[in-house]
Scaffold this active site. Sequence first.
Site, mmCIF file in Angstrom:
data_model
loop_
_atom_site.group_PDB
_atom_site.id
_atom_site.type_symbol
_atom_site.label_atom_id
_atom_site.label_comp_id
_atom_site.label_asym_id
_atom_site.label_seq_id
_atom_site.Cartn_x
_atom_site.Cartn_y
_atom_site.Cartn_z
ATOM 1 N N LYS A 195 6.654 -8.956 -2.358
ATOM 2 C CA LYS A 195 7.570 -7.956 -2.696
ATOM 3 C C LYS A 195 9.136 -8.484 -2.238
ATOM 4 C CE LYS A 195 6.073 -4.637 0.465
ATOM 5 N NZ LYS A 195 4.957 -5.833 0.855
ATOM 6 N N ARG A 218 5.613 4.021 2.543
ATOM 7 C CA ARG A 218 4.249 3.407 3.447
ATOM 8 C C ARG A 218 3.326 4.323 3.641
ATOM 9 N NH1 ARG A 218 6.600 -1.741 4.691
ATOM 10 N NH2 ARG A 218 4.659 -2.848 5.524
ATOM 11 N N ARG A 267 7.695 -15.549 11.892
ATOM 12 C CA ARG A 267 8.096 -13.950 12.088
ATOM 13 C C ARG A 267 7.078 -13.345 13.013
ATOM 14 N NH1 ARG A 267 8.279 -10.325 6.603
ATOM 15 N NH2 ARG A 267 6.834 -8.663 7.653
HETATM 16 P P1 AP5 Z 1 6.884 -11.932 0.840
HETATM 17 O O1 AP5 Z 1 7.810 -12.007 -0.832
HETATM 18 O O2 AP5 Z 1 7.734 -12.162 2.013
HETATM 19 O O3 AP5 Z 1 6.053 -10.850 0.762
HETATM 20 P P2 AP5 Z 1 6.262 -9.400 1.024
HETATM 21 O O4 AP5 Z 1 5.267 -8.371 0.044
HETATM 22 O O5 AP5 Z 1 7.597 -8.863 1.160
HETATM 23 O O6 AP5 Z 1 5.601 -9.374 2.499
HETATM 24 P P3 AP5 Z 1 6.008 -8.812 4.057
HETATM 25 O O7 AP5 Z 1 5.027 -9.514 4.984
HETATM 26 O O8 AP5 Z 1 7.422 -8.894 4.125
HETATM 27 O O9 AP5 Z 1 5.584 -7.383 3.753
HETATM 28 P P4 AP5 Z 1 5.443 -6.035 4.519
HETATM 29 O O10 AP5 Z 1 5.200 -5.108 3.822
HETATM 30 O O11 AP5 Z 1 3.962 -6.267 5.737
HETATM 31 O O12 AP5 Z 1 6.424 -6.369 5.858
HETATM 32 P P5 AP5 Z 1 7.798 -5.555 5.868
HETATM 33 O O13 AP5 Z 1 8.893 -6.354 6.293
HETATM 34 O O14 AP5 Z 1 7.987 -4.290 4.958
HETATM 35 O O15 AP5 Z 1 6.013 -13.283 0.483
HETATM 36 C C1 AP5 Z 1 5.303 -13.490 1.521
HETATM 37 C C2 AP5 Z 1 5.115 -15.161 1.284
HETATM 38 O O16 AP5 Z 1 4.233 -15.545 0.209
HETATM 39 C C3 AP5 Z 1 6.343 -15.984 1.486
HETATM 40 O O17 AP5 Z 1 6.329 -17.188 2.293
HETATM 41 C C4 AP5 Z 1 6.679 -16.246 0.020
HETATM 42 O O18 AP5 Z 1 7.462 -17.428 0.072
HETATM 43 C C5 AP5 Z 1 5.259 -16.443 -0.587
HETATM 44 N N1 AP5 Z 1 4.867 -15.954 -2.031
HETATM 45 C C6 AP5 Z 1 5.705 -14.694 -2.472
HETATM 46 N N2 AP5 Z 1 5.249 -14.674 -3.604
HETATM 47 C C7 AP5 Z 1 4.534 -15.717 -4.074
HETATM 48 C C8 AP5 Z 1 3.651 -16.293 -5.092
HETATM 49 N N3 AP5 Z 1 3.815 -15.851 -6.301
HETATM 50 N N4 AP5 Z 1 3.014 -17.490 -5.239
HETATM 51 C C9 AP5 Z 1 2.965 -18.160 -3.888
HETATM 52 N N5 AP5 Z 1 3.613 -17.690 -2.824
HETATM 53 C C10 AP5 Z 1 4.286 -16.654 -2.746
HETATM 54 O O19 AP5 Z 1 7.318 -4.434 7.385
HETATM 55 C C11 AP5 Z 1 7.280 -5.106 8.527
HETATM 56 C C12 AP5 Z 1 7.009 -4.242 9.755
HETATM 57 O O20 AP5 Z 1 8.187 -3.108 9.592
HETATM 58 C C13 AP5 Z 1 5.848 -3.074 9.173
HETATM 59 O O21 AP5 Z 1 4.545 -3.801 9.694
HETATM 60 C C14 AP5 Z 1 6.476 -1.856 9.960
HETATM 61 O O22 AP5 Z 1 6.122 -1.992 11.383
HETATM 62 C C15 AP5 Z 1 7.912 -1.936 9.662
HETATM 63 N N6 AP5 Z 1 8.246 -0.992 8.583
HETATM 64 C C16 AP5 Z 1 8.855 -1.462 7.631
HETATM 65 N N7 AP5 Z 1 8.820 -0.530 6.523
HETATM 66 C C17 AP5 Z 1 8.266 0.500 7.283
HETATM 67 C C18 AP5 Z 1 8.086 1.922 6.720
HETATM 68 N N8 AP5 Z 1 8.652 2.443 5.670
HETATM 69 N N9 AP5 Z 1 7.817 2.660 7.528
HETATM 70 C C19 AP5 Z 1 7.438 2.643 9.004
HETATM 71 N N10 AP5 Z 1 7.429 1.319 9.388
HETATM 72 C C20 AP5 Z 1 7.962 0.498 8.512
#
Ligand code: AP5
Length: 192
Positions: free
Chosen positions: A13, A88, A133
Amino acid sequence: MRLVLLGAPGSGKGTQAELLKAELGVPHISTGDLLRAAVKAGTPLGLRAKAVMEAGQLVSDEIVLGMLEERLAQPDAAAGFILDGYPRNVAQCEALEGLLARIGQPLEVAIKLDVPTELIVDRIAGRAAKEGRKDDTPETVRERLRVYTEQTEPVAGHFAAIGKLTNVDGVGELAEVSRRILAALPRSGAPA
Ligand code: AP5
């Protein structure tokens, strides 16, 4: 363009939002990034969120909604947004609809990136090695995936029920995945 990107942790994402924001002329708004910035800055909100994030749980709906509301009020979001990491759970879906109705910016489309779990685990392990991270440890990733299945997957069902969901294959070269997303957008959001 007013777009929500859905998908499991590690589905790409954030990567795709960064690649597409210039083309679509809208900011990438990630609630995870906003929370990590608050943790880094040591704000009261960040102090409350830190342990929750490191345990792979969701931060309270109220905190995240307040943060999002502030961010959407900034001038760059007047043109639209790519929302990543929100909503979420089903309560956040309802809160988002209310917020977007209040500011007169209804959502156009939700795109869900589909990636098999084995690949997700590999991608996050790769990111952990590069970026360190705090929530990318194997046990926290397991919990994040569990929370995703339990609380976030129903969000896709909600958008499907209102006719706003498109599923996109998130496996492949970055540029190819970007092309699939662009092809799935309503015409008004496609690049000129
Ligand atoms: P990346 O693009 O970083 O993936 P992502 O889907 O953004 O993954 P995240 O782990 O950041 O998502 P998340 O939803 O768990 O975390 P968030 O920050 O929202 O890609 C991942 C890896 O794959 C990278 O190394 C990239 O280079 C690689 N990659 C990408 N595309 C690729 C491809 N096509 N081929 C090969 N490799 C590829 O949330 C973190 C925490 O914050 C949550 O757990 C929660 O505690 C809190 N939080 C955030 N939002 C909320 C909310 N709305 N409500 C409550 N708590 C929240």
